[in-house]
Design a protein around this motif. Structure first.
Motif, short mmCIF file in Angstrom:
data_model
loop_
_atom_site.label_atom_id
_atom_site.label_comp_id
_atom_site.label_asym_id
_atom_site.label_seq_id
_atom_site.Cartn_x
_atom_site.Cartn_y
_atom_site.Cartn_z
N ASP A 93 -45.70 -57.05 -46.16
CA ASP A 93 -46.22 -55.55 -45.99
C ASP A 93 -46.29 -54.81 -47.22
OD1 ASP A 93 -46.46 -55.88 -43.04
OD2 ASP A 93 -44.54 -55.23 -42.86
N LEU A 94 -45.30 -54.89 -48.12
CA LEU A 94 -45.35 -54.17 -49.34
C LEU A 94 -46.41 -54.69 -50.19
CD1 LEU A 94 -42.78 -53.01 -48.31
CD2 LEU A 94 -41.79 -52.85 -50.51
N ALA A 95 -46.54 -55.67 -50.25
CA ALA A 95 -47.67 -56.61 -51.12
C ALA A 95 -48.91 -56.28 -50.69
CB ALA A 95 -47.52 -58.09 -51.18
N GLU A 96 -49.22 -56.31 -49.32
CA GLU A 96 -50.56 -55.72 -49.05
C GLU A 96 -50.81 -54.27 -49.11
OE1 GLU A 96 -50.08 -56.78 -44.91
OE2 GLU A 96 -49.63 -58.82 -45.17
N SER A 97 -49.56 -53.55 -49.22
CA SER A 97 -50.05 -52.13 -49.57
C SER A 97 -50.26 -51.83 -50.80
CB SER A 97 -48.86 -51.21 -48.90
OG SER A 97 -48.61 -51.20 -47.69
N PHE A 98 -49.60 -52.71 -51.62
CA PHE A 98 -49.83 -52.61 -53.06
C PHE A 98 -51.22 -52.88 -53.31
CE2 PHE A 98 -49.70 -54.93 -57.30
CZ PHE A 98 -49.23 -53.77 -57.75
N SER B 220 -53.59 -50.08 -52.08
CA SER B 220 -53.49 -48.98 -52.86
C SER B 220 -54.26 -49.04 -54.12
CB SER B 220 -52.04 -48.40 -53.33
OG SER B 220 -52.00 -47.38 -54.00
N ALA B 221 -54.43 -50.22 -54.72
CA ALA B 221 -55.14 -50.37 -56.12
C ALA B 221 -56.54 -50.49 -55.84
CB ALA B 221 -54.54 -51.75 -56.75
N GLY C 265 -49.30 -48.22 -56.06
CA GLY C 265 -48.33 -47.64 -55.03
C GLY C 265 -48.08 -48.73 -53.88
N THR C 266 -46.88 -48.53 -53.25
CA THR C 266 -46.72 -49.09 -52.19
C THR C 266 -45.59 -48.48 -51.25
OG1 THR C 266 -46.00 -51.23 -51.34
CG2 THR C 266 -44.88 -50.48 -53.04
N ILE D 95 -41.30 -44.48 -57.96
CA ILE D 95 -41.82 -44.03 -59.28
C ILE D 95 -43.24 -44.66 -59.35
CG2 ILE D 95 -41.41 -44.77 -61.76
CD1 ILE D 95 -38.61 -45.27 -61.11
N THR D 96 -44.32 -43.81 -59.79
CA THR D 96 -45.55 -44.29 -60.03
C THR D 96 -45.86 -44.06 -61.42
OG1 THR D 96 -46.54 -41.98 -59.64
CG2 THR D 96 -46.00 -43.28 -57.57
N TYR D 97 -47.28 -44.75 -61.68
CA TYR D 97 -47.75 -44.61 -63.06
C TYR D 97 -47.86 -43.14 -63.58
CZ TYR D 97 -52.52 -43.47 -61.19
OH TYR D 97 -53.31 -42.90 -60.75
N SER D 98 -48.19 -42.06 -62.53
CA SER D 98 -48.65 -40.90 -62.84
C SER D 98 -47.17 -40.10 -63.53
CB SER D 98 -48.97 -39.96 -61.82
OG SER D 98 -47.93 -40.04 -60.63
N ASP D 99 -46.06 -40.95 -63.26
CA ASP D 99 -44.93 -40.27 -63.98
C ASP D 99 -44.55 -40.62 -65.30
OD1 ASP D 99 -43.81 -39.38 -61.33
OD2 ASP D 99 -43.04 -41.28 -60.72
N TYR D 100 -45.29 -41.64 -65.82
CA TYR D 100 -45.59 -41.70 -67.22
C TYR D 100 -46.95 -41.54 -67.89
CZ TYR D 100 -41.39 -44.16 -65.76
OH TYR D 100 -40.27 -44.90 -65.26
N PRO D 101 -46.91 -40.89 -69.17
CA PRO D 101 -47.97 -40.80 -69.99
C PRO D 101 -48.55 -42.03 -70.29
CG PRO D 101 -46.05 -40.36 -71.56
CD PRO D 101 -45.41 -40.75 -70.12
#
Length: 286
Positions: free
Chosen positions: A159-164, A167-168, A175-176, A260-266
């Protein structure tokens, strides 16, 4: 007691026969569940955990796994179950009214005509998403009224892989599903103890233990086109060529599972893209 109740039900394997009244998931499932609970600090002393029980193979596996761990774990916690009957033709989880209490677990059963409400109020959304939000709201309400502080969901690694991928591919972001988080109100914690368990493991357990699982978790999902189903098929095809696909995906999703998402990092490329866009605006707009 369970044997008498289930003589009129077909088990997940499709064979009418004796059902193990106290099935224990295989050790790999128990170990993966215990690992996730430990790593994500899902269950704490004196927690009251409400399992979202649909009657499908995944939620039944979660219920039996937590029941086993409850009896073996050094910390004390309580388990209850809540079922939302969405009033969908061909989907009947009412057998849980007897099955779950026979396991000495309290069941809170709610019936809600979700399909009828969806036809009247749903706008620009998939039925599955609408139904999921409706059921989640009902589960929150049950947890609050019955005094449970933790809601356990049966989503697994697939389920998490499908959501991943969804999201992309369709959201333009990484995200997942989170493994453990608080709801917006902050009064409930939501956990997913099966995040390290594969769907084929829950299916195998349901078949071998003869669980009375509803084969199609929701027939409406199969009559209405679903992008999630397409992602499932894509992953299945890729796994045939790459046997370690889900191991790699689990590693890639590890930070996302913690929220933690990519938006948390520059990100240099994204910042550069934004700078170029602004410069173009300055050139184009007087």
């Amino acid at each position: 007691m369970i044997h008498g109740v289930l003589t009129h039900f077909t088990t997940f394997a499709g064979i009418l026969g004796p059902v193990n009244s106290h099935p224990i998931p295989p050790k790999p499932v128990i170990r993966a569940t215990a690992r996730a609970i430990t790593e994500f600090d899902m269950i704490r002393p004196d927690d009251r955990v409400l399992v979202a029980l649909s009657g499908g193979k995944d939620s039944l596996t979660l219920l039996h796994a937590l029941r086993h761990l409850q009896r073996r774990a050094p910390l004390r916690f309580e388990i209850g179950a809540a079922t939302v009957d969405p009033g969908i033709e061909g989907f009947d989880p009412s057998y849980l009214r007897t099955y779950v209490p026979a396991l000495e677990i309290p069941l809170f059963y709610r019936t809600e005509k979700i399909v009828e409400r969806a036809l009247m109020t749903m706008r620009g959304d998939s039925f599955c998403s609408y139904c999921a939000r409706m059921r989640r709201g009902i589960l929150y309400d049950v947890a609050r009224k019955e005094g449970y502080n933790v809601l356990a969901l049966g989503h697994h690694l697939d389920d998490l892989a499908e959501s991943f991928l969804l999201s992309a591919f369709f959201g333009g972001r990484l995200g997942t599903m989170k493994a453990h988080y608080r709801n917006d109100a902050g009064d409930l914690r939501i956990i997913r103890p099966l995040v390290y368990v594969r769907e084929r493991q829950t299916r195998n357990f349901a078949e071998r233990a003869g669980l009375p699982a509803i084969r199609d978790n929701c027939p409406a999902c199969f009559t209405m086109p679903s992008q999630r189903q397409k992602m499932k098929e894509l992953l299945a095809n890729q796994e045939q060529e790459n046997p370690v696909l889900f191991k790699s995906l689990r590693r890639a999703m590890a930070p996302l599972m913690r929220g933690i998402t990519y938006s948390d990092y520059p990100l240099g490329d994204e910042n550069e893209s934004n700078r170029v866009s602004k410069e173009r605006e300055l050139v184009i707009i007087p």
